[in-house]
Scaffold this active site. Structure first.
Site, PDB file in Angstrom:
ATOM      1  N   ASP A  46      -5.995  -9.291  11.975  1.00  0.00           N
ATOM      2  CA  ASP A  46      -6.163  -9.063  10.546  1.00  0.00           C
ATOM      3  C   ASP A  46      -6.234 -10.382   9.789  1.00  0.00           C
ATOM      4  OD1 ASP A  46      -6.467  -6.991   8.565  1.00  0.00           O
ATOM      5  OD2 ASP A  46      -4.508  -7.569   7.769  1.00  0.00           O
ATOM      6  N   CYS A 131     -11.310  -0.968   2.514  1.00  0.00           N
ATOM      7  CA  CYS A 131     -10.155  -1.779   2.883  1.00  0.00           C
ATOM      8  C   CYS A 131      -9.201  -1.928   1.708  1.00  0.00           C
ATOM      9  CB  CYS A 131     -10.615  -3.157   3.370  1.00  0.00           C
ATOM     10  SG  CYS A 131      -9.258  -4.195   3.950  1.00  0.00           S
ATOM     11  N   TYR A 135      -5.845   0.421   1.869  1.00  0.00           N
ATOM     12  CA  TYR A 135      -4.542  -0.221   2.049  1.00  0.00           C
ATOM     13  C   TYR A 135      -3.638   0.042   0.847  1.00  0.00           C
ATOM     14  CZ  TYR A 135      -5.199  -2.875   6.385  1.00  0.00           C
ATOM     15  OH  TYR A 135      -5.345  -3.243   7.710  1.00  0.00           O
ATOM     16  N   TYR A 158       1.830  -4.127   0.536  1.00  0.00           N
ATOM     17  CA  TYR A 158       0.703  -3.287   0.141  1.00  0.00           C
ATOM     18  C   TYR A 158       1.088  -2.171  -0.832  1.00  0.00           C
ATOM     19  CZ  TYR A 158      -1.815  -5.917   3.597  1.00  0.00           C
ATOM     20  OH  TYR A 158      -2.392  -6.952   4.282  1.00  0.00           O
ATOM     21  N   GLU A 205     -12.756   0.869   9.712  1.00  0.00           N
ATOM     22  CA  GLU A 205     -11.312   0.730   9.490  1.00  0.00           C
ATOM     23  C   GLU A 205     -10.530   1.520  10.538  1.00  0.00           C
ATOM     24  OE1 GLU A 205      -9.392  -1.001   7.709  1.00  0.00           O
ATOM     25  OE2 GLU A 205     -10.501  -1.732   5.969  1.00  0.00           O
TER      26      GLU A 205
END
Length: 215
Positions: A46, A131, A135, A158, A205
């Site tokens: 990541d 994304c 998230y 997040y 994803e």
């Protein structure tokens, strides 16, 4: 966090969106059952992803048509390079992991290059939004639902106010960019292609989480 232009995109991505936001990797983070080796492997990949993702948002600055759009894209670049990457660097440093020279997995390469290969700003945003908004949705839900878990730092990053604000600003950017270029969300000849791009990025994803379970 969900804005007008998001709804037709999410409809096009279902059920892939649920597979992304409720993936076994995500649930393992929430309840603490995810193996540490899988988590650390994911963080390394990541980190590489965030480098290319930051480049994609920087590219969005060049594709923007207004100063407001440029500022919104630049703010996201800052959030990625400063807020998100700090989490990865800190955890990996504690684990004795050197993030320089991490070998990029095929799943990672496919996703980041797909995002970078885009047309105008709307095409690029359609690939970037899964994304950011995904998230944000995952973080907010896990912050409400998670109990004791060794992955609390990830959840708080997040689910926290700073990233949630980033998501809100990204959603507002998508709405404004859509209205400026093609009018009301879900109408006009460009929407099928934008929805397809969003859905493809969502599937990528899911593939990224799958990769995370295979360190």
């Amino acid at each position: 966090m969900m804005y007008g232009a998001t709804f037709p995109l999410l409809r096009a991505a279902a059920p892939d969106w649920h597979a992304f936001t409720h993936h076994p990797f995500v649930e393992g983070l929430k309840d603490g059952s995810l193996p540490r080796a899988a988590f650390l492997h994911y963080l390394q990949q990541d980190y590489v992803f965030l480098i290319h993702f930051s480049r994609a948002w920087a590219l969005a600055v060049t594709k923007a048509e207004t100063v407001a759009e440029m500022r919104a894209c630049a703010a996201t670049v800052h959030a990625l390079l400063v807020e998100e990457m700090r989490l990865h660097e800190g955890i990996c440093a504690e684990a004795g992991i050197d993030l320089t020279g991490v070998e990029e997995r095929i799943e990672n390469l496919a996703y980041t290059r797909y995002v970078l290969d885009s047309g105008d700003l709307l095409d690029l945003l359609a690939g970037l939004m899964p994304c950011v908004l995904g998230y944000g949705e995952i973080g907010a839900r896990m912050l409400r639902e998670a109990g004791e878990t060794p992955y609390r730092d990830w959840i708080e990053t997040y689910g926290g106010a700073e990233f949630q604000q980033t998501c809100a600003e990204a959603g507002a950017l998508l709405d404004a960019a859509t209205a400026r270029r093609i009018g009301p969300p879900g109408t006009g000849p460009r929407w099928p292609a934008l929805c397809h791009r969003f859905a493809t990025a969502t599937r990528l994803e899911v593939g990224f989480w799958d990769m995370g379970l295979r360190p």
